[in-house]
Scaffold this motif. Structure first.
Motif, PDB file in Angstrom:
ATOM      1  N   ASP A   6     -36.879   5.455   7.996  1.00 13.13           N
ATOM      2  CA  ASP A   6     -38.212   6.021   8.075  1.00 13.13           C
ATOM      3  C   ASP A   6     -38.976   5.965   6.895  1.00 13.13           C
ATOM      4  OD1 ASP A   6     -37.270   7.101  10.574  1.00 13.13           O
ATOM      5  OD2 ASP A   6     -36.188   8.794   9.594  1.00 13.13           O
ATOM      6  N   LEU A   7     -38.423   5.141   5.707  1.00 14.15           N
ATOM      7  CA  LEU A   7     -39.334   5.140   4.535  1.00 14.15           C
ATOM      8  C   LEU A   7     -40.173   3.828   4.760  1.00 14.15           C
ATOM      9  CD1 LEU A   7     -36.520   5.577   1.713  1.00 14.15           C
ATOM     10  CD2 LEU A   7     -38.111   7.017   2.796  1.00 14.15           C
ATOM     11  N   THR A   8     -41.283   3.556   3.770  1.00 17.10           N
ATOM     12  CA  THR A   8     -42.076   2.857   3.946  1.00 17.10           C
ATOM     13  C   THR A   8     -41.290   1.287   3.184  1.00 17.10           C
ATOM     14  OG1 THR A   8     -43.087   3.153   1.802  1.00 17.10           O
ATOM     15  CG2 THR A   8     -44.129   4.229   3.716  1.00 17.10           C
ATOM     16  N   ASP A   9     -41.850   0.281   3.228  1.00 17.56           N
ATOM     17  CA  ASP A   9     -41.165  -0.778   2.563  1.00 17.56           C
ATOM     18  C   ASP A   9     -41.223  -0.724   1.270  1.00 17.56           C
ATOM     19  OD1 ASP A   9     -40.841  -2.069   5.152  1.00 17.56           O
ATOM     20  OD2 ASP A   9     -42.436  -3.360   5.274  1.00 17.56           O
ATOM     21  N   SER A  40     -47.975  -0.772  -9.050  1.00 14.63           N
ATOM     22  CA  SER A  40     -48.472  -0.398 -10.668  1.00 14.63           C
ATOM     23  C   SER A  40     -47.760   0.863 -10.841  1.00 14.63           C
ATOM     24  CB  SER A  40     -49.933   0.137 -10.327  1.00 14.63           C
ATOM     25  OG  SER A  40     -50.038   1.413  -9.843  1.00 14.63           O
ATOM     26  N   GLU A  41     -47.980   1.048 -12.262  1.00 17.93           N
ATOM     27  CA  GLU A  41     -47.046   2.279 -12.900  1.00 17.93           C
ATOM     28  C   GLU A  41     -47.370   3.381 -12.044  1.00 17.93           C
ATOM     29  OE1 GLU A  41     -46.936   2.108 -17.005  1.00 17.93           O
ATOM     30  OE2 GLU A  41     -46.191   0.185 -16.874  1.00 17.93           O
ATOM     31  N   LYS A  42     -48.662   3.806 -11.926  1.00 18.19           N
ATOM     32  CA  LYS A  42     -49.248   5.014 -11.216  1.00 18.19           C
ATOM     33  C   LYS A  42     -48.533   4.944  -9.853  1.00 18.19           C
ATOM     34  CE  LYS A  42     -53.723   7.347 -10.089  1.00 18.19           C
ATOM     35  NZ  LYS A  42     -54.774   7.151 -10.155  1.00 18.19           N
ATOM     36  N   GLU A  43     -48.387   3.933  -9.148  1.00 19.37           N
ATOM     37  CA  GLU A  43     -47.828   4.136  -7.687  1.00 19.37           C
ATOM     38  C   GLU A  43     -46.551   4.411  -7.821  1.00 19.37           C
ATOM     39  OE1 GLU A  43     -49.903   0.875  -4.754  1.00 19.37           O
ATOM     40  OE2 GLU A  43     -49.185  -0.206  -6.748  1.00 19.37           O
ATOM     41  N   ILE A  44     -45.710   3.764  -8.946  1.00 16.60           N
ATOM     42  CA  ILE A  44     -44.415   4.344  -8.679  1.00 16.60           C
ATOM     43  C   ILE A  44     -44.267   5.565  -9.161  1.00 16.60           C
ATOM     44  CG2 ILE A  44     -42.217   3.806 -10.241  1.00 16.60           C
ATOM     45  CD1 ILE A  44     -43.413   0.796 -10.525  1.00 16.60           C
ATOM     46  N   ASP A  50     -42.760  11.893  -4.813  1.00 17.26           N
ATOM     47  CA  ASP A  50     -42.692  11.881  -3.538  1.00 17.26           C
ATOM     48  C   ASP A  50     -41.045  12.151  -2.856  1.00 17.26           C
ATOM     49  OD1 ASP A  50     -43.926  12.537  -0.865  1.00 17.26           O
ATOM     50  OD2 ASP A  50     -43.509  10.508  -0.497  1.00 17.26           O
ATOM     51  N   LEU A  51     -40.350  10.947  -3.203  1.00 14.91           N
ATOM     52  CA  LEU A  51     -39.081  10.952  -3.112  1.00 14.91           C
ATOM     53  C   LEU A  51     -38.283  11.962  -3.675  1.00 14.91           C
ATOM     54  CD1 LEU A  51     -38.651   6.766  -3.328  1.00 14.91           C
ATOM     55  CD2 LEU A  51     -38.537   8.141  -1.172  1.00 14.91           C
ATOM     56  N   CYS A  52     -38.542  12.424  -4.716  1.00 17.45           N
ATOM     57  CA  CYS A  52     -37.838  13.480  -5.291  1.00 17.45           C
ATOM     58  C   CYS A  52     -38.053  14.686  -4.292  1.00 17.45           C
ATOM     59  CB  CYS A  52     -38.186  13.928  -6.768  1.00 17.45           C
ATOM     60  SG  CYS A  52     -37.673  12.790  -7.894  1.00 17.45           S
ATOM     61  N   LYS A  53     -39.343  14.996  -4.032  1.00 13.49           N
ATOM     62  CA  LYS A  53     -39.620  16.271  -3.112  1.00 13.49           C
ATOM     63  C   LYS A  53     -39.007  15.904  -1.837  1.00 13.49           C
ATOM     64  CE  LYS A  53     -43.967  17.178  -5.178  1.00 13.49           C
ATOM     65  NZ  LYS A  53     -45.544  16.759  -4.877  1.00 13.49           N
ATOM     66  N   ARG A  54     -38.703  14.819  -1.209  1.00 12.32           N
ATOM     67  CA  ARG A  54     -37.854  14.400  -0.110  1.00 12.32           C
ATOM     68  C   ARG A  54     -36.514  14.537   0.050  1.00 12.32           C
ATOM     69  NH1 ARG A  54     -42.059   9.616   1.385  1.00 12.32           N
ATOM     70  NH2 ARG A  54     -40.222   9.194   2.998  1.00 12.32           N
TER      71      ARG A  54
END
Length: 72
Positions: A6-9, A40-44, A50-54
């Motif tokens: 269910d995660l993005t690539d 980018s570092e910002k995207e990471i 987001d992954l922490c929240k999920r």
């Protein structure tokens, strides 16, 4: 519960890079993770938050931990 499919690539790629770096005992460095994922570092930073929240990642004592198996 959300499955790995269910995660993005880019989220899957980030989790796999983190998994291998953590298991190899390598320090997690944002520039290295950025180079390995092509993001980018910002995207990471945004993906990690987001992954922490999920419920995929957790930060304990300043260290990032994977909470679920990413190699399914």
């Amino acid at each position: 519960m959300e499955a790995i499919k269910d995660l993005t690539d880019s989220e899957r790629k980030l989790l796999i890079v983190l998994f291998h770096m953590i298991n190899a005992g390598k320090p997690l460095s944002l520039p290295i993770i950025s180079r390995r994922t092509g993001r980018s570092e910002k995207e990471i930073r945004k993906m990690v938050d987001d992954l922490c929240k999920r419920g995929w990642l957790n930060i304990e004592g300043g260290k990032l931990k994977l909470l679920r198996n990413v190699l399914k």
